[in-house]
Design a protein around this motif. Structure first.
Motif, PDB file in Angstrom:
ATOM      1  N   HIS A 112     -16.574  54.773   5.485  1.00 41.92           N
ATOM      2  CA  HIS A 112     -16.642  55.120   6.904  1.00 41.92           C
ATOM      3  C   HIS A 112     -16.083  54.019   7.795  1.00 41.92           C
ATOM      4  CE1 HIS A 112     -20.126  52.493   6.726  1.00 41.92           C
ATOM      5  NE2 HIS A 112     -20.310  52.606   8.019  1.00 41.92           N
ATOM      6  N   SER A 146     -22.173  59.151  16.238  1.00 42.61           N
ATOM      7  CA  SER A 146     -21.289  58.046  16.618  1.00 42.61           C
ATOM      8  C   SER A 146     -20.983  57.086  15.482  1.00 42.61           C
ATOM      9  CB  SER A 146     -21.902  57.270  17.791  1.00 42.61           C
ATOM     10  OG  SER A 146     -23.178  56.745  17.432  1.00 42.61           O
ATOM     11  N   ASP A 147     -21.741  57.154  14.382  1.00 40.19           N
ATOM     12  CA  ASP A 147     -21.530  56.221  13.275  1.00 40.19           C
ATOM     13  C   ASP A 147     -20.253  56.513  12.501  1.00 40.19           C
ATOM     14  OD1 ASP A 147     -23.833  54.926  13.898  1.00 40.19           O
ATOM     15  OD2 ASP A 147     -25.050  55.851  12.335  1.00 40.19           O
ATOM     16  N   ASP A 149     -16.403  57.465  13.275  1.00 40.01           N
ATOM     17  CA  ASP A 149     -15.303  57.663  14.210  1.00 40.01           C
ATOM     18  C   ASP A 149     -14.076  58.047  13.391  1.00 40.01           C
ATOM     19  OD1 ASP A 149     -13.131  57.398  15.955  1.00 40.01           O
ATOM     20  OD2 ASP A 149     -14.050  55.748  17.059  1.00 40.01           O
ATOM     21  N   ASP A 180     -28.772  61.506  19.097  1.00 41.23           N
ATOM     22  CA  ASP A 180     -29.583  60.629  18.257  1.00 41.23           C
ATOM     23  C   ASP A 180     -30.220  61.383  17.084  1.00 41.23           C
ATOM     24  OD1 ASP A 180     -31.344  62.146  19.707  1.00 41.23           O
ATOM     25  OD2 ASP A 180     -32.657  60.488  20.291  1.00 41.23           O
ATOM     26  N   MET A 254     -21.416  56.758   3.975  1.00 36.18           N
ATOM     27  CA  MET A 254     -21.817  56.208   5.268  1.00 36.18           C
ATOM     28  C   MET A 254     -22.761  55.030   5.079  1.00 36.18           C
ATOM     29  SD  MET A 254     -20.602  58.180   7.820  1.00 36.18           S
ATOM     30  CE  MET A 254     -21.829  58.205   9.129  1.00 36.18           C
ATOM     31  N   GLY A 255     -23.067  54.366   6.193  1.00 37.41           N
ATOM     32  CA  GLY A 255     -24.099  53.345   6.204  1.00 37.41           C
ATOM     33  C   GLY A 255     -25.473  53.985   6.288  1.00 37.41           C
ATOM     34  N   SER A 258     -28.640  56.862   4.391  1.00 38.58           N
ATOM     35  CA  SER A 258     -27.562  57.449   3.611  1.00 38.58           C
ATOM     36  C   SER A 258     -28.061  58.624   2.789  1.00 38.58           C
ATOM     37  CB  SER A 258     -26.977  56.380   2.680  1.00 38.58           C
ATOM     38  OG  SER A 258     -26.199  56.951   1.667  1.00 38.58           O
TER      39      SER A 258
END
Length: 427
Positions: A112, A146-147, A149, A180, A254-255, A258
């Motif tokens: 990501h 938003s994590d 892009d 959120d 992803m971070g 997860s």
């Protein structure tokens, strides 16, 4: 009265789970205790073996071929190539829907952050996204997430020279998820194919998402999404979207938090349960009692009381500096439960390098072991005859720079658990 077992594993991360599973499969009565929930939920779900050599050479094509040239202090040298292979075979047997076991070569997986990561095992959900595939890619991000892009990731992949055209677009996720919203909300909605409202009409979530993404497609053969495509029905979600889009669908790791990490955690704890191992979380190990050169019991804090847990063999898998399995003060570095020796320069200013990407000594801090993974004291003798260590608590490797953290945890966890079971059963 002490709570007894043959093998007691301290730590609930990948090394601890693998240790417990290996010992249980070897026939031992096993208990795992962990202060916190597994860290796997914070991990990408990728399982790195060795992506880069300690001197920075890489990305490595064949991590197994590089192991004999590692420094002797490296945990892989202790376990050996055959030991690493055996450990990865155990992982392949229990991890569920994972790929990469068919070859010794590392796969190249986009992340990501727009980097390409060499990794030995990867979730099936990421399989269609490998950077070695030359088919064009459309990356899709969500306004409410938003994590990830997608245009930014695509730009970085292009700069990295991937052998395919890649674009990134950001769309609104169907329905009314807040900015959120947790990743599990996206996953649940897609798992159940729940109804969402689009322009005043109720639509199944998968249909609505595919319809929106179809307006962005320009003939790409692959479509990548952030890793939120279901949990319990992840494969079905991907196949449904692929059918509607006419393109292969994959997830980009992803971070934290997860979903691929959570899926792996579920698979490993299911395997632990099937092997008959007992496990508990939420209570820290705060001390120990010794009987000569052996650990007699450890103390687990519960509701203000210290409860003794006794075993024939113990495995320490509490993590490194980040996981608090190794602690530091101004003038010393130490392991906090058994006070195992951790070698480090006396001068604190030699613990790190002035260059942010330099050679940092602290990255290799941890206990050193003998061939049976028993921690050694400052004179090179075992701290305790019945204590082994596994995972990030081990010194001699920089897992972040090498991309070796998961592999070291699995390999040393497997060896420590198997050896502990063998010693316990021989008593």
């Amino acid at each position: 009265m002490a709570i007894d077992s043959e093998v007691l594993v301290i730590g609930g991360g990948l090394a601890g789970i693998t240790s417990a599973l290996s010992a249980a499969r070897a026939g031992a009565d096993v208990r795992l205790v962990s202060y916190k929930q597994s860290t796997l939920r914070h991990a990408s779900g990728l399982v790195d073996l060795l992506g880069y050599a300690p001197d920075g050479e890489g990305p490595l094509v064949d991590p197994y071929a590089a192991i004999p040239d590692l420094p002797e202090s490296h945990p892989y040298r202790t376990v050996g190539v055959d030991g690493v292979r055996e450990a990865m075979a155990l992982f392949d047997d229990v991890a569920g829907d994972y790929r990469g076991g068919h070859t010794d070569a590392n796969a190249l997986v986009p992340t990501h952050g727009g980097t390409v990561k060499p990794t030995a095992r990867y979730p099936a959900s990421a399989a269609a996204g490998l950077a070695s595939d030359d088919r064009d890619v459309l990356l899709v991000g969500f306004e409410s997430l938003s994590d990830f892009d997608a245009p930014h990731v695509a730009a970085h992949l292009r700069a990295a020279g991937v052998p395919f055209d890649v674009r990134g677009v950001t769309v609104r996720f169907p329905g009314d998820l807040n900015a959120d919203a947790k990743v599990t909300r996206y996953a649940k909605l897609l798992d159940t194919d729940g109804s969402v409202t689009v322009r005043g009409r109720e639509r199944p979530a998968r249909d609505a998402l595919a319809e929106r993404v179809n307006t962005e497609l320009e003939g790409e053969a692959r479509v990548g999404f952030p890793a939120v495509l279901g949990d319990d029905a992840a494969r079905d979600v991907r196949e449904s979207l692929a059918d509607r889009l006419g393109a292969d669908v994959f997830e980009v790791p992803m971070g934290p938090p997860s979903l691929p990490g959570l899926r792996l955690e579920d698979a490993l704890f299911d395997a632990l349960d099937a092997a008959g191992a007992r496990f508990e979380t939420g209570n820290p190990v705060v001390g120990y009692d010794a009987d000569g050169d052996s650990v007699a019991s450890v103390s687990v804090e519960k509701n203000g009381a210290e409860i003794p847990y006794a075993a024939d063999e113990y495995v320490l898998a509490t993590g490194g500096l980040v996981g608090k399995g190794v602690e530091s003060e101004r003038d010393r570095v130490y392991e906090p439960i058994f006070d195992c020796h951790v070698s480090h320069p006396e001068d604190r200013y030699e613990w790190s390098d002035f260059d942010a990407f330099g050679d940092h000594a602290f990255a290799r801090f941890g206990v050193r072991t003998d061939g049976d993974l028993r921690p050694l004291d400052g004179d090179g003798a075992p701290e305790f005859e019945n204590l082994a260590a596994a995972g990030a608590v081990l010194g001699g490797h920089d897992f972040a720079a090498e991309k070796s953290g998961s592999g070291v945890s699995i390999a040393t966890g497997h060896a420590a658990g198997r050896n502990a079971a063998r010693r316990a059963r021989s008593r």
